[in-house]
Design a protein around this motif. Structure first.
Motif, PDB file in Angstrom:
ATOM      1  N   PHE A   1       4.514  10.782   4.968  1.00  9.26           N
ATOM      2  CA  PHE A   1       3.945  11.146   6.273  1.00  9.26           C
ATOM      3  C   PHE A   1       4.680  10.465   7.430  1.00  9.26           C
ATOM      4  O   PHE A   1       4.632  10.911   8.558  1.00  9.26           O
ATOM      5  N   CYS A   2       5.336   9.357   7.131  1.00 11.91           N
ATOM      6  CA  CYS A   2       6.006   8.600   8.187  1.00 11.91           C
ATOM      7  C   CYS A   2       7.367   9.198   8.577  1.00 11.91           C
ATOM      8  O   CYS A   2       7.913   8.846   9.618  1.00 11.91           O
TER       9      CYS A   2
ATOM     10  N   ARG B   1      10.362   5.550   4.144  1.00  9.28           N
ATOM     11  CA  ARG B   1      10.099   5.607   2.690  1.00  9.28           C
ATOM     12  C   ARG B   1      11.328   5.161   1.906  1.00  9.28           C
ATOM     13  O   ARG B   1      11.225   4.349   0.982  1.00  9.28           O
TER      14      ARG B   1
ATOM     15  N   VAL C   1       0.546   0.706   5.789  1.00 16.30           N
ATOM     16  CA  VAL C   1       1.691  -0.124   5.394  1.00 16.30           C
ATOM     17  C   VAL C   1       2.192  -0.927   6.606  1.00 16.30           C
ATOM     18  O   VAL C   1       2.370  -0.381   7.692  1.00 16.30           O
TER      19      VAL C   1
ATOM     20  N   SER D   1      -1.846   4.830   4.774  1.00 11.17           N
ATOM     21  CA  SER D   1      -2.170   3.723   3.866  1.00 11.17           C
ATOM     22  C   SER D   1      -2.144   2.363   4.566  1.00 11.17           C
ATOM     23  O   SER D   1      -2.431   1.346   3.931  1.00 11.17           O
TER      24      SER D   1
ATOM     25  N   CYS E   1       1.054   5.953   9.330  1.00  5.62           N
ATOM     26  CA  CYS E   1       0.924   5.741   7.885  1.00  5.62           C
ATOM     27  C   CYS E   1      -0.554   5.704   7.488  1.00  5.62           C
ATOM     28  O   CYS E   1      -1.295   4.820   7.922  1.00  5.62           O
TER      29      CYS E   1
ATOM     30  N   PRO F   1       0.800  -1.241   0.000  1.00  5.50           N
ATOM     31  CA  PRO F   1       0.000   0.000   0.000  1.00  5.50           C
ATOM     32  C   PRO F   1       0.829   1.286   0.000  1.00  5.50           C
ATOM     33  O   PRO F   1       0.239   2.371  -0.063  1.00  5.50           O
ATOM     34  N   CYS F   2       2.152   1.215   0.083  1.00  2.00           N
ATOM     35  CA  CYS F   2       2.946   2.448   0.202  1.00  2.00           C
ATOM     36  C   CYS F   2       2.789   3.323  -1.043  1.00  2.00           C
ATOM     37  O   CYS F   2       2.994   2.868  -2.168  1.00  2.00           O
ATOM     38  N   VAL F   3       2.421   4.605  -0.819  1.00  2.00           N
ATOM     39  CA  VAL F   3       2.272   5.550  -1.939  1.00  2.00           C
ATOM     40  C   VAL F   3       3.366   6.618  -1.881  1.00  2.00           C
ATOM     41  O   VAL F   3       3.275   7.637  -2.550  1.00  2.00           O
ATOM     42  N   HIS F   4       4.364   6.386  -1.034  1.00  4.47           N
ATOM     43  CA  HIS F   4       5.541   7.270  -0.945  1.00  4.47           C
ATOM     44  C   HIS F   4       5.184   8.706  -0.561  1.00  4.47           C
ATOM     45  O   HIS F   4       5.826   9.651  -1.003  1.00  4.47           O
TER      46      HIS F   4
ATOM     47  N   ILE G   1      11.812   1.433   2.271  1.00  2.07           N
ATOM     48  CA  ILE G   1      10.826   0.644   1.509  1.00  2.07           C
ATOM     49  C   ILE G   1      11.271   0.537   0.055  1.00  2.07           C
ATOM     50  O   ILE G   1      11.184  -0.537  -0.558  1.00  2.07           O
TER      51      ILE G   1
HETATM   52  S1  SF4 Z   1       3.425   7.098   5.388  1.00  4.27           S
HETATM   53 FE1  SF4 Z   1       2.998   5.021   4.628  1.00  4.27          FE
HETATM   54  S2  SF4 Z   1       2.437   5.302   2.463  1.00  4.27           S
HETATM   55 FE2  SF4 Z   1       3.472   7.195   3.118  1.00  4.27          FE
HETATM   56  S3  SF4 Z   1       5.663   6.854   2.606  1.00  4.27           S
HETATM   57 FE3  SF4 Z   1       5.397   6.210   4.732  1.00  4.27          FE
HETATM   58  S4  SF4 Z   1       4.984   3.993   4.595  1.00  4.27           S
HETATM   59 FE4  SF4 Z   1       4.641   4.838   2.525  1.00  4.27          FE
END
Ligand code: SF4
Ligand code: SF4
Length: 438
Positions: free
Chosen positions: A15-16, A34, A76, A74, A72, A9-12, A37
């Motif tokens: 927020f993390c 990010r 993740v 999303s 996160c 689900p990571c959309v880059h 990942i």
């Molecule tokens: S907050 Fe979640 S979706 Fe956004 S970059 Fe980090 S791990 Fe990916």
């Protein structure tokens, strides 16, 4: 094998990033969730090799604290992806020598028991208390000194007339994040006495037997019948986090045999062990393991289910620091606060950064000492700036107790560390709940 699919689900969005202690310490995207990942997905797709130096630097630099998960949007599952990557790297290149040596010791009771017995002897000389400091040796001594417990606390709690109520009103942190208003229910009527087996572990059993004793006593006061189950070994969390899933499974299978039957609940007072024990169903992938995992509870969860019963007043300023593997991996947030709120007069604070990793992270502080200290420093700065100064930092994990305790000593701050259950135990002792046992 663990799966990378939890990273899908990571959309880059990034927020993390502000929740990641290593990103905050370095400002380096490669040391952010990010960035990691992206590296993990490249490893999965064989675009980079398991020997790639940048991959190893950034994944080895990850604390595995999972502070990036709850923020996160999303959903993740970073921790699962990290385990998959570490397992793949382990299979391709094994472990560095230091990690191999440390994990080898924890795998066998015959090795870790005598080593920890020596550590206890050293601790009893109080040399670690005298030699603790900022150097690498001094920090190690500080960690050992911090494991000694807080049996001198009853004296501190009898100080009286400290004007604490006035100081409490002046405390801006307290004003914004007080948790003393949590309801404390009176001793609940006990319809039955569920049986509870204590998971003894390795570090907890060897260096924190005082916390085990406090756990057993406080559970008994709250209506649990504590039973002893033999044949337990290390939980395997250190091995699992390093990617050595085979060793983790072997240890989990031994614990399954020892603990599956014989008690209604299995209680754990180490957040790191509890997180993996609750995950044995996935690790061993069997109905028996899933059944055992369903019985695992952190000690704060069991006590909070009973109120817990209030004890006598302790006149202390206490800052609670949440272990990553309790809050992020087990998603246990309120139970430790409910436990501490059962101690009258104890003034509980959540300081800035109390939900952020301390840098201990299993054997991370041994393998990555510089980053571990950089991560710890911001937490120690928060303790140093707190008004009123805390008497104690309270946290429910042995690595955090030792890391934070050593950091406080290195900084020359006169603040102790304790497990939450130690404070409840002292409160019960002061209330005379154990008088009949003597
Ligand atoms: S907050 Fe979640 S979706 Fe956004 S970059 Fe980090 S791990 Fe990916
Ligand atoms: S697990 Fe912790 S150190 Fe690793 S990327 Fe997530 S927040 Fe950062």
């Amino acid at each position: 094998m663990a799966s990378y699919s939890a990273l899908d689900p990571c959309v880059h969005c990034g927020f993390c990033l502000p929740a990641c202690p290593t990103y905050l310490a370095t400002g380096d995207e490669g040391h952010s969730p990010r960035g990691r990942i992206v590296l993990m997905r490249s490893l999965e797709r064989a675009e980079i090799s398991a020997h790639d130096p940048a991959l190893l630097e950034h994944l080895d630099g990850c604390l595995g604290c999972r502070g990036c998960e709850p923020v996160c949007p999303s959903g993740v599952g970073y921790g699962q992806g990290l385990e998959a990557a570490r397992e793949q790297i382990f299979q391709a290149r094994g472990l560095p020598l230091t990690a191999r040596a440390v994990l080898g010791v924890f795998r066998y009771r015959l090795l870790w028991r005598p080593l920890f017995a020596l550590a206890r002897l050293l601790r009893a000389t109080r040399l670690p208390h005298l030699l603790s400091g900022k150097s690498r040796l001094g920090f190690g001594m500080g960690m050992l000194a911090a494991s000694a417990g807080q049996r001198s606390l009853p004296r501190a709690t009898e100080r009286g007339g400290s004007g604490a109520a006035g100081r409490e009103l002046e405390n801006p942190v307290k004003a914004s994040s007080s948790i003393n208003e949590l309801p404390v229910s009176p001793a609940a009527p006990l319809p039955s006495r569920p049986s509870v087996a204590l998971f003894r572990g390795c570090v907890m059993d060897a260096l924190f037997s005082h916390v085990h004793a406090a756990t057993e006593r406080t559970l008994a006061v709250n209506g649990y019948r504590v039973v002893d189950l033999a044949g337990q070994v290390c939980c395997g969390a250190l091995h699992e986090h390093a990617g050595d899933a085979g060793a983790a499974r072997a240890l989990a299978a031994a614990n399954l045999e020892a603990l599956a039957e014989g008690a209604d609940f299995i209680v754990v007072n180490s957040a790191g062990c509890g997180a993996l024990l609750k995950d044995y169903g996935r690790l061993l992938n069997s109905p028996a393991a899933r059944g055992m995992a369903a019985k695992i509870r952190d000690v704060s969860e069991l006590l909070a289910e009973r109120g817990p019963r209030p004890g006598a007043a302790l006149d202390l300023e206490v800052a609670y620091d949440a272990p990553c593997h309790l809050q992020h991996a087990q998603r246990v947030h309120q139970a430790p606060l409910a436990l501490l709120s059962a101690v009258p007069s104890l003034r509980l604070h959540l300081l800035p950064g109390s939900d952020r990793c301390c840098g201990s992270a299993g054997i991370y502080s041994v393998l990555q000492p510089r980053m571990a200290r950089a991560v710890l420093d911001s937490k120690i700065g928060s303790f140093a700036a707190a008004q009123p100064p805390p008497d104690l930092i309270v946290t429910g994990n042995p690595g955090c107790l030792m890391q934070i305790g050593a950091g406080l000593r290195a900084a020359g701050l006169p603040i102790g560390v304790a497990h939450p259950v130690e404070l409840l135990d002292l409160s019960y002792e002061k209330a005379g709940f154990y008088d009949g046992e003597r």
